[in-house]
Enzyme design. Structure first.
Site, PDB file in Angstrom:
ATOM      1  CG  HIS A 206      -3.782  -0.155   4.184  1.00 12.32           C
ATOM      2  ND1 HIS A 206      -2.513   0.091   4.655  1.00 12.32           N
ATOM      3  CD2 HIS A 206      -4.586  -0.155   5.270  1.00 12.32           C
ATOM      4  CE1 HIS A 206      -2.569   0.234   5.973  1.00 12.32           C
ATOM      5  NE2 HIS A 206      -3.810   0.082   6.366  1.00 12.32           N
ATOM      6  CB  CYS A 244      -4.503   3.678   7.290  1.00 10.20           C
ATOM      7  SG  CYS A 244      -3.809   2.840   8.728  1.00 10.20           S
ATOM      8  CG  HIS A 271      -7.520   0.912   8.768  1.00 12.94           C
ATOM      9  ND1 HIS A 271      -6.479   0.239   8.169  1.00 12.94           N
ATOM     10  CD2 HIS A 271      -8.640   0.255   8.403  1.00 12.94           C
ATOM     11  CE1 HIS A 271      -6.955  -0.778   7.469  1.00 12.94           C
ATOM     12  NE2 HIS A 271      -8.268  -0.779   7.593  1.00 12.94           N
ATOM     13  CG  ASP A 316      -5.371  -0.181  12.327  1.00  3.92           C
ATOM     14  OD1 ASP A 316      -5.301  -1.400  12.472  1.00  3.92           O
ATOM     15  OD2 ASP A 316      -4.938   0.409  11.326  1.00  3.92           O
ATOM     16  CG  HIS A 317      -2.055  -1.959  14.534  1.00 10.18           C
ATOM     17  ND1 HIS A 317      -0.874  -1.648  13.945  1.00 10.18           N
ATOM     18  CD2 HIS A 317      -2.744  -2.698  13.638  1.00 10.18           C
ATOM     19  CE1 HIS A 317      -0.842  -2.167  12.735  1.00 10.18           C
ATOM     20  NE2 HIS A 317      -1.970  -2.818  12.533  1.00 10.18           N
ATOM     21  CE1 TYR A 330      -6.058  -5.608  13.283  1.00  8.50           C
ATOM     22  CE2 TYR A 330      -3.730  -6.179  13.150  1.00  8.50           C
ATOM     23  CZ  TYR A 330      -4.829  -5.486  12.661  1.00  8.50           C
ATOM     24  OH  TYR A 330      -4.700  -4.681  11.568  1.00  8.50           O
TER      25      TYR A 330
HETATM   26  C1  DNO Z   1      -2.041  -3.869   9.585  1.00  6.95           C
HETATM   27  C2  DNO Z   1      -3.015  -3.577   8.548  1.00  6.95           C
HETATM   28  C3  DNO Z   1      -2.477  -3.967   7.203  1.00  6.95           C
HETATM   29  C4  DNO Z   1      -3.572  -3.876   6.162  1.00  6.95           C
HETATM   30  C5  DNO Z   1      -3.123  -4.155   4.786  1.00  6.95           C
HETATM   31  C6  DNO Z   1      -4.203  -3.816   3.807  1.00  6.95           C
HETATM   32  O1  DNO Z   1      -2.377  -4.242  10.634  1.00  6.95           O
HETATM   33  O2  DNO Z   1      -3.436  -2.269   8.577  1.00  6.95           O
HETATM   34  O3  DNO Z   1      -2.010  -5.267   7.268  1.00  6.95           O
HETATM   35  O4  DNO Z   1      -4.553  -4.797   6.466  1.00  6.95           O
HETATM   36  O5  DNO Z   1      -1.984  -3.470   4.462  1.00  6.95           O
HETATM   37  O6  DNO Z   1      -3.991  -4.514   2.637  1.00  6.95           O
END
Ligand code: DNO
Length: 358
Positions: A206, A244, A271, A316-317, A330
């Site tokens: 990531h 991401c 993501h 994602d978020h 989340y």
């Molecule tokens: C945040 C996520 C990160 C991700 C880690 C992967 O919300 O995108 O915490 O899970 O960095 O190891």
């Protein structure tokens, strides 16, 4: 595109799998044994229990996020081999349970970093916010307090046991610069990739979030040149990326459409989210809708569709909307909206392809 949803486990998340079941198009749950201290082996029985529960809802459990990497490995401490061997065993145990992708990161001490968890947006919702000047000037301990006060749920990468040792860790990292961190990552990868490859597991690193150094700590997975360097370390098919858009894209120099174009085939997991970047380097998370932020989400999905991307994708978020009380970033509602946006974009491309064929 295989749509998934990140979930923190029964009793550890405000969202339930009954809720997730009601979001159209979700095929799998992105999961982890969140209670497990970093560095310990994930035992077969605990893995079995978790995946059985998730699968009872009809979801697949192909993707784990994350198996975190012990600080000893990142620091290159003498005892690192103990943790590397444990990591290998976890990979084997997960593969036996059918897992296909393990997401991990190599960020020193902190995982993702924000200065405010519930920053008010103009539309009346709140979202995660990064104020550059604050990170540049704040004592990290103060930031940890802010994060802890914002939520009584443990945040990923901010494990309480690690936070107790914060001063010690900062001291240890004084001798680790970028070059040394790359060397330590190289050793880790050379050890674990053959195991992952034999197990048919992709290790999807990531990007650092945000993708630049914070608190004087080195950060190395920050853009295209990092990907090139990773590829030069090992050409194993298991040496893979998590694409991401919100993490890497927080640096406007990273054109996420171009990055998707070039690296989607090495990214079994994506993501997709949006952030609005300000001129002073601050950024705030927005809805997934392209027009709301600085990331061309529409362009990224177009690119993935062009490549017939069959990887796992999760929203994602999200913002915190409609009064939802949840883990920062989340919640259920905005991530569900995000999924509908991604599916809408995807289907529009599919419809065009069908039209072109008929
Ligand atoms: C945040 C996520 C990160 C991700 C880690 C992967 O919300 O995108 O915490 O899970 O960095 O190891």
């Amino acid at each position: 595109m295989n749509i998934t949803f990140r979930w923190y486990g029964k009793g550890n998340d405000t969202v339930t799998l009954e809720h997730v079941k009601q979001i159209p198009g979700v095929e799998g749950i992105v999961w982890a044994l969140h209670q497990k201290p970093v560095g310990e082996i994930w035992e077969k029985e605990e893995i079995r229990k978790e995946i059985e529960y998730i699968q009872s809802f009809g979801f697949h459990t192909d993707v784990v996020e994350s198996v975190n990497v012990h600080e000893s490995i990142k620091l290159g401490n003498e005892d690192r081999m103990i943790y590397i061997e444990n990591y290998k065993q976890t990979i084997r145990n997960l593969s036996e349970a059918g897992v296909k992708v393990i997401c991990y990161n190599f960020m020193p001490i902190f995982d993702w970093t924000r200065t405010e968890m519930f920053h008010p947006l103009e539309d009346g919702s709140t979202a995660l916010f990064y104020e550059k000047a604050k990170v540049d000037t704040l004592d990290p301990k103060e930031l940890i307090r802010t994060v802890a006060e914002a939520s009584d749920l443990t945040l990923p990468g901010w494990e309480p046991e690690k936070m107790e040792k914060i001063s010690e860790l900062f001291e240890a990292y004084k001798s680790v610069d970028e070059e040394q961190l790359w060397a330590n990552l190289g050793i880790f990868l050379k050890e674990i990739l053959p195991v992952a490859e034999a197990c048919g597991i992709k290790m999807a690193i990531h990007p650092d979030d945000p993708p630049w150094s914070i608190f004087g700590l080195p950060r190395i997975i920050t853009g295209e040149s990092s990907y090139e360097k990773l590829i030069s370390i090992s050409d194993s098919p298991s040496n893979a990326f998590t694409l991401c858009t919100g993490s890497m894209g927080a640096n406007p120099k990273n054109d996420m459409v171009q990055i998707a174009k070039k690296y989607a085939n090495r990214s079994p997991f994506s993501h997709i989210r949006n952030v609005k970047i300000y001129e002073n380097g601050d950024f705030v998370e927005t809805s997934h809708y392209t027009q709301d932020g600085s990331i061309n989400v529409q362009g990224v999905v177009a690119e993935l569709n062009k490549q017939n991307y069959s990887g796992y994708v999760r929203p994602d978020h999200g913002r915190h909307i409609w009064g939802e009380v949840c883990r920062p970033g989340y919640g259920l509602y905005d991530r569900a909206l995000g999924i509908m946006y991604l599916l809408g974009l995807w289907d529009a491309h599919e419809a065009t392809k069908l039209g072109e064929r008929s």
